[in-house]
Design a protein around this motif. Structure first.
Motif, mmCIF file in Angstrom:
data_model
loop_
_atom_site.group_PDB
_atom_site.id
_atom_site.type_symbol
_atom_site.label_atom_id
_atom_site.label_comp_id
_atom_site.label_asym_id
_atom_site.label_seq_id
_atom_site.Cartn_x
_atom_site.Cartn_y
_atom_site.Cartn_z
ATOM 1 N N MET A 188 0.782 -1.235 0.000
ATOM 2 C CA MET A 188 0.000 0.000 0.000
ATOM 3 C C MET A 188 0.821 1.296 0.000
ATOM 4 S SD MET A 188 -3.275 -1.026 2.380
ATOM 5 C CE MET A 188 -4.446 -2.257 1.818
ATOM 6 N N PRO A 189 1.869 1.439 0.824
ATOM 7 C CA PRO A 189 2.571 2.727 0.839
ATOM 8 C C PRO A 189 3.081 3.177 -0.515
ATOM 9 C CG PRO A 189 3.203 1.403 2.739
ATOM 10 C CD PRO A 189 2.388 0.513 1.855
ATOM 11 N N GLU A 190 3.720 2.300 -1.252
ATOM 12 C CA GLU A 190 4.242 2.670 -2.579
ATOM 13 C C GLU A 190 3.108 3.013 -3.543
ATOM 14 O OE1 GLU A 190 7.069 0.866 -6.175
ATOM 15 O OE2 GLU A 190 6.815 -0.253 -4.304
ATOM 16 N N HIS A 191 2.028 2.252 -3.485
ATOM 17 C CA HIS A 191 0.893 2.499 -4.373
ATOM 18 C C HIS A 191 0.248 3.847 -4.074
ATOM 19 C CE1 HIS A 191 -2.151 1.127 -7.220
ATOM 20 N NE2 HIS A 191 -3.109 1.507 -6.374
ATOM 21 N N VAL A 192 0.095 4.167 -2.798
ATOM 22 C CA VAL A 192 -0.495 5.443 -2.410
ATOM 23 C C VAL A 192 0.405 6.598 -2.828
ATOM 24 C CG1 VAL A 192 -1.195 6.866 -0.441
ATOM 25 C CG2 VAL A 192 -1.849 4.455 -0.527
ATOM 26 N N ASP A 193 1.709 6.453 -2.609
ATOM 27 C CA ASP A 193 2.645 7.504 -3.010
ATOM 28 C C ASP A 193 2.544 7.793 -4.505
ATOM 29 O OD1 ASP A 193 3.588 7.838 -0.457
ATOM 30 O OD2 ASP A 193 5.407 6.626 -0.752
ATOM 31 N N ARG A 194 2.384 6.740 -5.283
ATOM 32 C CA ARG A 194 2.290 6.893 -6.748
ATOM 33 C C ARG A 194 1.104 7.756 -7.147
ATOM 34 N NH1 ARG A 194 1.806 8.285 -11.013
ATOM 35 N NH2 ARG A 194 1.680 7.171 -12.997
ATOM 36 N N HIS A 195 0.046 7.761 -6.333
ATOM 37 C CA HIS A 195 -1.193 8.444 -6.708
ATOM 38 C C HIS A 195 -1.459 9.724 -5.921
ATOM 39 C CE1 HIS A 195 -1.838 4.359 -8.326
ATOM 40 N NE2 HIS A 195 -2.564 4.961 -9.225
ATOM 41 N N ARG A 196 -0.490 10.173 -5.147
ATOM 42 C CA ARG A 196 -0.692 11.438 -4.428
ATOM 43 C C ARG A 196 -0.799 12.588 -5.425
ATOM 44 N NH1 ARG A 196 -0.056 10.511 0.937
ATOM 45 N NH2 ARG A 196 1.306 8.776 1.526
ATOM 46 N N ILE A 197 -1.539 13.628 -5.039
ATOM 47 C CA ILE A 197 -1.824 14.730 -5.954
ATOM 48 C C ILE A 197 -0.559 15.425 -6.432
ATOM 49 C CG2 ILE A 197 -2.232 16.320 -4.049
ATOM 50 C CD1 ILE A 197 -3.835 16.360 -7.591
ATOM 51 N N ASP A 198 0.460 15.573 -5.576
ATOM 52 C CA ASP A 198 1.685 16.248 -5.999
ATOM 53 C C ASP A 198 2.373 15.481 -7.128
ATOM 54 O OD1 ASP A 198 1.229 18.209 -4.168
ATOM 55 O OD2 ASP A 198 2.658 17.461 -2.681
ATOM 56 N N CYS A 199 2.404 14.163 -6.998
ATOM 57 C CA CYS A 199 3.012 13.322 -8.035
ATOM 58 C C CYS A 199 2.236 13.431 -9.340
ATOM 59 C CB CYS A 199 3.061 11.876 -7.554
ATOM 60 S SG CYS A 199 3.724 10.708 -8.759
ATOM 61 N N ILE A 200 0.912 13.336 -9.261
ATOM 62 C CA ILE A 200 0.070 13.397 -10.451
ATOM 63 C C ILE A 200 0.159 14.782 -11.094
ATOM 64 C CG2 ILE A 200 -2.289 13.169 -11.319
ATOM 65 C CD1 ILE A 200 -0.919 10.563 -10.293
ATOM 66 N N ALA A 201 0.123 15.838 -10.288
ATOM 67 C CA ALA A 201 0.202 17.204 -10.819
ATOM 68 C C ALA A 201 1.524 17.437 -11.526
ATOM 69 C CB ALA A 201 0.012 18.214 -9.697
ATOM 70 N N ASP A 202 2.623 16.902 -10.990
ATOM 71 C CA ASP A 202 3.933 17.046 -11.641
ATOM 72 C C ASP A 202 3.939 16.388 -13.018
ATOM 73 O OD1 ASP A 202 5.010 18.460 -9.547
ATOM 74 O OD2 ASP A 202 6.047 16.742 -8.653
ATOM 75 N N GLU A 203 3.329 15.220 -13.119
ATOM 76 C CA GLU A 203 3.275 14.537 -14.415
ATOM 77 C C GLU A 203 2.503 15.371 -15.432
ATOM 78 O OE1 GLU A 203 2.653 10.299 -14.734
ATOM 79 O OE2 GLU A 203 2.814 10.110 -12.546
ATOM 80 N N TYR A 204 1.407 15.972 -14.981
ATOM 81 C CA TYR A 204 0.641 16.831 -15.880
ATOM 82 C C TYR A 204 1.451 18.054 -16.296
ATOM 83 C CZ TYR A 204 -3.944 14.574 -15.848
ATOM 84 O OH TYR A 204 -4.995 13.703 -16.053
ATOM 85 N N ILE A 205 2.170 18.660 -15.349
ATOM 86 C CA ILE A 205 2.954 19.849 -15.677
ATOM 87 C C ILE A 205 4.009 19.532 -16.729
ATOM 88 C CG2 ILE A 205 4.706 21.425 -14.757
ATOM 89 C CD1 ILE A 205 1.844 22.327 -14.273
ATOM 90 N N ASP A 206 4.637 18.369 -16.645
ATOM 91 C CA ASP A 206 5.597 17.970 -17.680
ATOM 92 C C ASP A 206 4.931 17.954 -19.050
ATOM 93 O OD1 ASP A 206 7.609 17.709 -15.828
ATOM 94 O OD2 ASP A 206 7.423 15.524 -15.647
ATOM 95 N N VAL A 207 3.711 17.415 -19.099
ATOM 96 C CA VAL A 207 2.971 17.371 -20.366
ATOM 97 C C VAL A 207 2.610 18.777 -20.833
ATOM 98 C CG1 VAL A 207 0.832 16.596 -21.479
ATOM 99 C CG2 VAL A 207 2.050 15.072 -19.911
ATOM 100 N N LEU A 208 2.117 19.605 -19.904
ATOM 101 C CA LEU A 208 1.682 20.951 -20.279
ATOM 102 C C LEU A 208 2.842 21.809 -20.762
ATOM 103 C CD1 LEU A 208 -0.969 21.818 -17.518
ATOM 104 C CD2 LEU A 208 -1.213 20.502 -19.634
ATOM 105 N N HIS A 209 4.002 21.688 -20.125
ATOM 106 C CA HIS A 209 5.190 22.412 -20.589
ATOM 107 C C HIS A 209 5.552 21.983 -22.011
ATOM 108 C CE1 HIS A 209 6.645 25.057 -17.505
ATOM 109 N NE2 HIS A 209 6.623 24.121 -16.572
ATOM 110 N N SER A 210 5.522 20.685 -22.238
ATOM 111 C CA SER A 210 5.859 20.149 -23.554
ATOM 112 C C SER A 210 4.896 20.669 -24.623
ATOM 113 C CB SER A 210 5.828 18.620 -23.518
ATOM 114 O OG SER A 210 6.063 18.076 -24.787
ATOM 115 N N VAL A 211 3.607 20.656 -24.299
ATOM 116 C CA VAL A 211 2.593 21.106 -25.257
ATOM 117 C C VAL A 211 2.715 22.607 -25.494
ATOM 118 C CG1 VAL A 211 0.107 21.376 -25.612
ATOM 119 C CG2 VAL A 211 1.023 19.219 -24.704
ATOM 120 N N ALA A 212 2.881 23.386 -24.419
ATOM 121 C CA ALA A 212 2.985 24.843 -24.545
ATOM 122 C C ALA A 212 4.205 25.249 -25.366
ATOM 123 C CB ALA A 212 3.040 25.488 -23.175
ATOM 124 N N ASN A 213 5.250 24.425 -25.291
ATOM 125 C CA ASN A 213 6.470 24.745 -26.028
ATOM 126 C C ASN A 213 6.501 24.151 -27.425
ATOM 127 O OD1 ASN A 213 7.567 26.181 -23.864
ATOM 128 N ND2 ASN A 213 8.445 24.329 -22.943
#
Length: 338
Positions: free
Chosen positions: A309-334
Protein backbone atom coordinates in the motif's frame (compact mmCIF):
# COMPACT_ATOMS: atom_id res chain seq x y z
CA UNK A 1 2.85 29.10 -16.99
CA UNK A 2 -0.71 30.34 -17.52
CA UNK A 3 -3.14 27.43 -17.45
CA UNK A 4 -6.81 27.61 -18.40
CA UNK A 5 -8.67 24.58 -17.04
CA UNK A 6 -12.10 24.05 -18.59
CA UNK A 7 -14.10 21.65 -16.42
CA UNK A 8 -17.81 21.41 -17.22
CA UNK A 9 -18.37 19.67 -13.86
CA UNK A 10 -16.81 21.47 -10.90
CA UNK A 11 -17.36 22.51 -7.27
CA UNK A 12 -19.90 22.53 -5.65
CA UNK A 13 -20.92 19.50 -7.71
CA UNK A 14 -19.49 16.27 -6.27
CA UNK A 15 -17.80 13.53 -8.28
CA UNK A 16 -14.53 12.16 -9.58
CA UNK A 17 -14.13 14.72 -12.37
CA UNK A 18 -14.82 17.59 -9.97
CA UNK A 19 -12.35 16.22 -7.43
CA UNK A 20 -9.61 15.80 -10.05
CA UNK A 21 -10.14 19.25 -11.57
CA UNK A 22 -10.06 21.05 -8.25
CA UNK A 23 -7.10 19.02 -6.99
CA UNK A 24 -5.03 19.69 -10.10
CA UNK A 25 -5.89 23.40 -10.12
CA UNK A 26 -4.83 23.79 -6.48
CA UNK A 27 -1.64 21.79 -6.98
CA UNK A 28 -0.64 23.84 -10.04
CA UNK A 29 -1.32 27.06 -8.16
CA UNK A 30 0.90 25.86 -5.31
CA UNK A 31 3.68 25.38 -7.89
CA UNK A 32 3.43 29.09 -8.82
CA UNK A 33 1.53 28.59 -12.07
CA UNK A 34 -1.36 30.93 -12.82
CA UNK A 35 -4.57 28.92 -13.10
CA UNK A 36 -8.05 29.98 -14.14
CA UNK A 37 -10.91 27.50 -14.03
CA UNK A 38 -13.84 27.85 -16.44
CA UNK A 39 -17.00 25.90 -15.65
CA UNK A 40 -20.71 25.77 -16.44
CA UNK A 41 -21.49 24.50 -12.93
CA UNK A 42 -23.38 27.19 -10.95
CA UNK A 43 -22.58 27.93 -7.30
CA UNK A 44 -26.20 27.27 -6.29
CA UNK A 45 -25.84 29.29 -3.11
CA UNK A 46 -22.50 27.84 -2.05
CA UNK A 47 -19.59 30.14 -1.26
CA UNK A 48 -17.09 30.58 -4.05
CA UNK A 49 -13.66 29.01 -3.66
CA UNK A 50 -11.50 31.82 -2.36
CA UNK A 51 -8.08 30.52 -3.34
CA UNK A 52 -8.86 29.70 -6.98
CA UNK A 53 -9.93 31.95 -9.83
CA UNK A 54 -13.17 30.40 -11.08
CA UNK A 55 -15.17 31.84 -13.98
CA UNK A 56 -18.69 30.41 -14.21
CA UNK A 57 -20.77 30.44 -17.39
CA UNK A 58 -18.71 33.06 -19.26
CA UNK A 59 -19.82 34.66 -22.51
CA UNK A 60 -18.34 33.61 -25.85
CA UNK A 61 -16.18 36.73 -25.86
CA UNK A 62 -14.87 35.99 -22.36
CA UNK A 63 -14.07 32.39 -23.31
CA UNK A 64 -12.07 33.56 -26.31
CA UNK A 65 -10.16 36.13 -24.28
CA UNK A 66 -9.32 33.56 -21.64
CA UNK A 67 -8.12 31.11 -24.30
CA UNK A 68 -5.91 33.83 -25.80
CA UNK A 69 -4.50 34.61 -22.34
CA UNK A 70 -3.49 31.02 -21.61
CA UNK A 71 -0.21 29.34 -22.49
CA UNK A 72 -2.05 26.03 -22.51
CA UNK A 73 -5.74 25.10 -22.48
CA UNK A 74 -6.73 21.99 -20.51
CA UNK A 75 -10.10 20.38 -21.16
CA UNK A 76 -11.20 18.16 -18.27
CA UNK A 77 -13.42 15.85 -20.30
CA UNK A 78 -14.01 15.49 -24.01
CA UNK A 79 -16.96 17.87 -24.23
CA UNK A 80 -17.33 19.26 -27.75
CA UNK A 81 -18.69 22.47 -26.21
CA UNK A 82 -15.21 23.50 -25.03
CA UNK A 83 -13.37 22.46 -28.19
CA UNK A 84 -13.86 25.61 -30.34
CA UNK A 85 -12.01 28.01 -28.03
CA UNK A 86 -8.48 26.57 -28.20
CA UNK A 87 -9.00 25.70 -31.87
CA UNK A 88 -10.14 29.23 -32.80
CA UNK A 89 -7.38 30.93 -30.81
CA UNK A 90 -4.62 28.48 -31.71
CA UNK A 91 -3.89 27.84 -28.03
CA UNK A 92 -2.08 24.53 -27.45
CA UNK A 93 -4.43 22.23 -25.62
CA UNK A 94 -4.67 18.99 -23.71
CA UNK A 95 -7.76 16.86 -23.14
CA UNK A 96 -8.13 14.74 -20.01
CA UNK A 97 -10.28 11.67 -20.72
CA UNK A 98 -12.05 10.39 -17.62
CA UNK A 99 -14.15 7.85 -19.51
CA UNK A 100 -13.72 5.64 -22.57
CA UNK A 101 -14.71 7.09 -25.93
CA UNK A 102 -17.65 5.34 -27.49
CA UNK A 103 -17.06 3.52 -30.75
CA UNK A 104 -18.20 5.47 -33.80
CA UNK A 105 -20.98 3.99 -35.90
CA UNK A 106 -22.40 4.98 -39.23
CA UNK A 107 -24.69 7.96 -38.71
CA UNK A 108 -23.37 8.80 -35.25
CA UNK A 109 -22.07 12.27 -36.05
CA UNK A 110 -21.35 13.22 -32.44
CA UNK A 111 -19.25 10.13 -31.82
CA UNK A 112 -17.32 10.72 -35.02
CA UNK A 113 -16.66 14.31 -33.95
CA UNK A 114 -15.55 13.29 -30.45
CA UNK A 115 -13.10 10.79 -31.89
CA UNK A 116 -11.90 13.19 -34.54
CA UNK A 117 -11.28 15.86 -31.88
CA UNK A 118 -8.60 13.65 -30.32
CA UNK A 119 -6.35 14.38 -33.32
CA UNK A 120 -6.47 18.12 -32.58
CA UNK A 121 -4.83 17.95 -29.14
CA UNK A 122 -2.65 15.99 -26.79
CA UNK A 123 -4.70 13.44 -24.85
CA UNK A 124 -4.29 12.18 -21.30
CA UNK A 125 -6.26 9.10 -20.20
CA UNK A 126 -6.83 8.17 -16.56
CA UNK A 127 -6.22 4.48 -17.24
CA UNK A 128 -4.92 2.14 -19.93
CA UNK A 129 -8.48 0.93 -20.50
CA UNK A 130 -9.54 4.49 -21.35
CA UNK A 131 -6.41 5.16 -23.43
CA UNK A 132 -7.13 2.16 -25.65
CA UNK A 133 -10.37 3.80 -26.84
CA UNK A 134 -8.74 7.09 -27.93
CA UNK A 135 -7.51 7.23 -31.54
CA UNK A 136 -5.35 10.36 -31.15
CA UNK A 137 -1.91 10.50 -29.48
CA UNK A 138 -2.43 9.60 -25.83
CA UNK A 139 -0.50 9.07 -22.62
CA UNK A 140 -1.82 7.68 -19.34
CA UNK A 141 -1.70 9.54 -16.02
CA UNK A 142 -3.77 7.94 -13.25
CA UNK A 143 -6.23 9.67 -10.97
CA UNK A 144 -5.46 10.86 -7.49
CA UNK A 145 -7.59 10.70 -4.32
CA UNK A 146 -8.85 13.26 -1.84
CA UNK A 147 -6.29 13.96 0.86
CA UNK A 148 -8.88 13.48 3.61
CA UNK A 149 -8.61 9.73 2.94
CA UNK A 150 -4.83 9.66 3.34
CA UNK A 151 -4.66 7.69 6.59
CA UNK A 152 -1.26 5.99 6.81
CA UNK A 153 -1.73 5.44 10.53
CA UNK A 154 -4.90 3.37 10.14
CA UNK A 155 -4.25 -0.12 11.51
CA UNK A 156 -5.87 -3.54 11.63
CA UNK A 157 -7.46 -3.09 15.03
CA UNK A 158 -11.20 -2.50 15.33
CA UNK A 159 -11.87 -3.33 11.69
CA UNK A 160 -15.01 -5.26 10.89
CA UNK A 161 -17.53 -5.67 8.10
CA UNK A 162 -17.58 -4.96 4.39
CA UNK A 163 -18.00 -1.54 2.81
CA UNK A 164 -19.35 -0.49 -0.60
CA UNK A 165 -19.25 3.13 -1.72
CA UNK A 166 -20.84 4.39 -4.93
CA UNK A 167 -23.85 5.54 -6.85
CA UNK A 168 -26.63 2.96 -6.82
CA UNK A 169 -26.79 2.24 -10.53
CA UNK A 170 -26.47 -1.01 -12.43
CA UNK A 171 -22.88 -0.54 -13.58
CA UNK A 172 -21.65 -0.39 -9.97
CA UNK A 173 -22.66 -4.02 -9.39
CA UNK A 174 -24.24 -3.53 -5.95
CA UNK A 175 -26.58 -6.45 -6.70
CA UNK A 176 -23.53 -8.66 -7.19
CA UNK A 177 -22.25 -7.68 -3.74
CA UNK A 178 -25.62 -8.55 -2.18
CA UNK A 179 -25.58 -11.96 -3.84
CA UNK A 180 -21.98 -12.49 -2.69
CA UNK A 181 -23.01 -11.84 0.91
CA UNK A 182 -25.81 -14.38 0.46
CA UNK A 183 -23.25 -16.96 -0.76
CA UNK A 184 -21.01 -16.25 2.24
CA UNK A 185 -23.91 -16.75 4.66
CA UNK A 186 -24.80 -20.07 2.99
CA UNK A 187 -21.20 -21.15 3.63
CA UNK A 188 -21.43 -20.15 7.28
CA UNK A 189 -19.35 -16.97 6.86
CA UNK A 190 -21.09 -14.11 8.68
CA UNK A 191 -20.29 -10.60 7.45
CA UNK A 192 -22.06 -7.26 7.46
CA UNK A 193 -22.19 -4.94 4.45
CA UNK A 194 -22.55 -1.17 4.71
CA UNK A 195 -23.62 0.52 1.45
CA UNK A 196 -22.86 4.24 1.20
CA UNK A 197 -24.45 5.98 -1.75
CA UNK A 198 -27.77 6.68 -3.38
CA UNK A 199 -29.31 6.42 -6.82
CA UNK A 200 -32.18 5.16 -8.94
CA UNK A 201 -31.58 1.48 -8.10
CA UNK A 202 -31.91 1.89 -4.34
CA UNK A 203 -35.50 0.69 -3.99
CA UNK A 204 -34.85 -2.32 -6.21
CA UNK A 205 -31.74 -3.24 -4.23
CA UNK A 206 -33.50 -2.84 -0.90
CA UNK A 207 -36.29 -5.10 -2.16
CA UNK A 208 -33.69 -7.68 -3.19
CA UNK A 209 -32.17 -7.61 0.29
CA UNK A 210 -35.59 -8.21 1.86
CA UNK A 211 -36.34 -10.99 -0.60
CA UNK A 212 -33.27 -13.02 0.39
CA UNK A 213 -33.55 -12.19 4.09
CA UNK A 214 -30.44 -10.06 4.57
CA UNK A 215 -32.03 -7.01 6.21
CA UNK A 216 -29.92 -7.39 9.38
CA UNK A 217 -26.39 -7.67 7.92
CA UNK A 218 -26.89 -5.17 5.04
CA UNK A 219 -27.35 -1.47 5.78
CA UNK A 220 -28.13 1.27 3.25
CA UNK A 221 -26.80 4.57 4.57
CA UNK A 222 -27.47 6.82 1.59
CA UNK A 223 -25.21 9.68 0.61
CA UNK A 224 -22.26 9.90 3.00
CA UNK A 225 -20.00 12.91 3.50
CA UNK A 226 -16.22 12.60 3.00
CA UNK A 227 -15.76 13.09 6.73
CA UNK A 228 -18.05 10.15 7.49
CA UNK A 229 -16.40 8.03 4.79
CA UNK A 230 -13.01 8.68 6.34
CA UNK A 231 -14.12 6.82 9.45
CA UNK A 232 -15.81 4.04 7.49
CA UNK A 233 -12.70 3.32 5.41
CA UNK A 234 -10.63 3.31 8.60
CA UNK A 235 -12.86 0.74 10.33
CA UNK A 236 -13.98 -1.57 7.50
CA UNK A 237 -12.27 -4.92 6.91
CA UNK A 238 -12.66 -4.84 3.14
CA UNK A 239 -14.03 -2.41 0.56
CA UNK A 240 -15.94 -3.94 -2.35
CA UNK A 241 -15.86 -2.48 -5.85
CA UNK A 242 -17.89 -5.02 -7.89
CA UNK A 243 -18.41 -2.75 -10.91
CA UNK A 244 -19.52 -4.00 -14.29
CA UNK A 245 -17.74 -1.03 -15.90
CA UNK A 246 -15.21 1.35 -14.36
CA UNK A 247 -12.90 3.77 -16.21
CA UNK A 248 -10.59 4.00 -13.19
CA UNK A 249 -11.92 3.37 -9.67
CA UNK A 250 -11.28 6.23 -7.24
CA UNK A 251 -13.15 4.43 -4.44
CA UNK A 252 -10.50 1.70 -4.57
CA UNK A 253 -7.76 4.32 -4.16
CA UNK A 254 -9.59 6.02 -1.30
CA UNK A 255 -9.86 2.70 0.51
CA UNK A 256 -6.22 1.79 -0.06
CA UNK A 257 -5.10 5.24 1.15
CA UNK A 258 -6.99 4.39 4.34
CA UNK A 259 -5.14 1.05 4.51
CA UNK A 260 -8.29 -0.95 3.84
CA UNK A 261 -7.84 -3.82 1.33
CA UNK A 262 -10.08 -3.97 -1.74
CA UNK A 263 -11.92 -6.74 -3.57
CA UNK A 264 -12.82 -5.47 -7.03
CA UNK A 265 -13.95 -6.58 -10.46
CA UNK A 266 -11.21 -7.21 -12.98
CA UNK A 267 -12.59 -4.65 -15.45
CA UNK A 268 -11.63 -1.31 -16.98
CA UNK A 269 -9.20 0.75 -14.93
CA UNK A 270 -9.72 -1.15 -11.67
CA UNK A 271 -6.60 -3.34 -12.00
CA UNK A 272 -4.49 -0.16 -12.12
CA UNK A 273 -6.39 1.51 -9.28
CA UNK A 274 -6.09 -1.58 -7.07
CA UNK A 275 -2.52 -2.61 -7.96
CA UNK A 276 -1.20 -5.21 -5.53
CA UNK A 277 -3.35 -3.85 -2.70
CA UNK A 278 -6.45 -5.95 -3.29
CA UNK A 279 -8.04 -8.98 -4.90
CA UNK A 280 -9.43 -8.87 -8.45
CA UNK A 281 -12.37 -11.12 -9.31
CA UNK A 282 -14.45 -12.04 -12.32
CA UNK A 283 -17.13 -9.36 -12.89
CA UNK A 284 -20.85 -10.16 -12.52
CA UNK A 285 -19.94 -13.34 -10.64
CA UNK A 286 -21.17 -13.34 -7.00
CA UNK A 287 -19.43 -16.61 -6.16
CA UNK A 288 -16.09 -15.24 -7.34
CA UNK A 289 -16.64 -12.05 -5.34
CA UNK A 290 -17.46 -14.11 -2.25
CA UNK A 291 -14.27 -16.15 -2.72
CA UNK A 292 -12.29 -12.92 -3.09
CA UNK A 293 -13.75 -11.58 0.16
CA UNK A 294 -12.78 -14.74 2.03
CA UNK A 295 -9.28 -14.47 0.62
CA UNK A 296 -8.95 -10.79 1.59
CA UNK A 297 -9.97 -11.62 5.18
CA UNK A 298 -7.10 -14.09 5.66
CA UNK A 299 -4.34 -12.64 7.88
CA UNK A 300 -1.48 -13.78 5.62
CA UNK A 301 -3.11 -12.25 2.54
CA UNK A 302 -3.87 -9.00 4.35
CA UNK A 303 -0.24 -8.73 5.43
CA UNK A 304 0.86 -8.95 1.79
CA UNK A 305 -1.76 -6.44 0.62
CA UNK A 306 -0.80 -3.95 3.34
CA UNK A 307 2.88 -4.22 2.42
CA UNK A 308 2.09 -2.98 -1.10
CA UNK A 309 0.00 0.00 0.00
CA UNK A 310 2.57 2.73 0.84
CA UNK A 311 4.24 2.67 -2.58
CA UNK A 312 0.89 2.50 -4.37
CA UNK A 313 -0.49 5.44 -2.41
CA UNK A 314 2.65 7.50 -3.01
CA UNK A 315 2.29 6.89 -6.75
CA UNK A 316 -1.19 8.44 -6.71
CA UNK A 317 -0.69 11.44 -4.43
CA UNK A 318 -1.82 14.73 -5.95
CA UNK A 319 1.69 16.25 -6.00
CA UNK A 320 3.01 13.32 -8.03
CA UNK A 321 0.07 13.40 -10.45
CA UNK A 322 0.20 17.20 -10.82
CA UNK A 323 3.93 17.05 -11.64
CA UNK A 324 3.27 14.54 -14.41
CA UNK A 325 0.64 16.83 -15.88
CA UNK A 326 2.95 19.85 -15.68
CA UNK A 327 5.60 17.97 -17.68
CA UNK A 328 2.97 17.37 -20.37
CA UNK A 329 1.68 20.95 -20.28
CA UNK A 330 5.19 22.41 -20.59
CA UNK A 331 5.86 20.15 -23.55
CA UNK A 332 2.59 21.11 -25.26
CA UNK A 333 2.99 24.84 -24.55
CA UNK A 334 6.47 24.75 -26.03
CA UNK A 335 5.25 23.06 -29.19
CA UNK A 336 6.76 19.62 -28.61
CA UNK A 337 5.12 16.68 -30.34
CA UNK A 338 5.60 14.08 -27.59
Amino acid sequence: MKILLDSHFFYPSVGGVEMMSEGLARAWESQDHRVTVVTDTPRNGHEELRDLEVVRGPSIGKRIRLAQWADVFVRSGNSLKSLPWPVLTGTPHVTIHHRPLAESHMGSVRRLMERGATYLCHNVAVSTAVAETIPGRTITIPNTFRTTFDQPGADEENREGLLLVGRLVSRKGVDVAIEALHHLRNKGVEQTLTICGDGPERETLEAKVRQIGLEDPIRFEGWTSPEELTEKYRTASVTLVPSRKEPFGIVALESIASRCPVVASDVGGLPEAVGDCGILTEPEHPEALADGIEQALRPDVRESLHAAMPEHVDRHRIDCIADEYIDVLHSVANGAEG
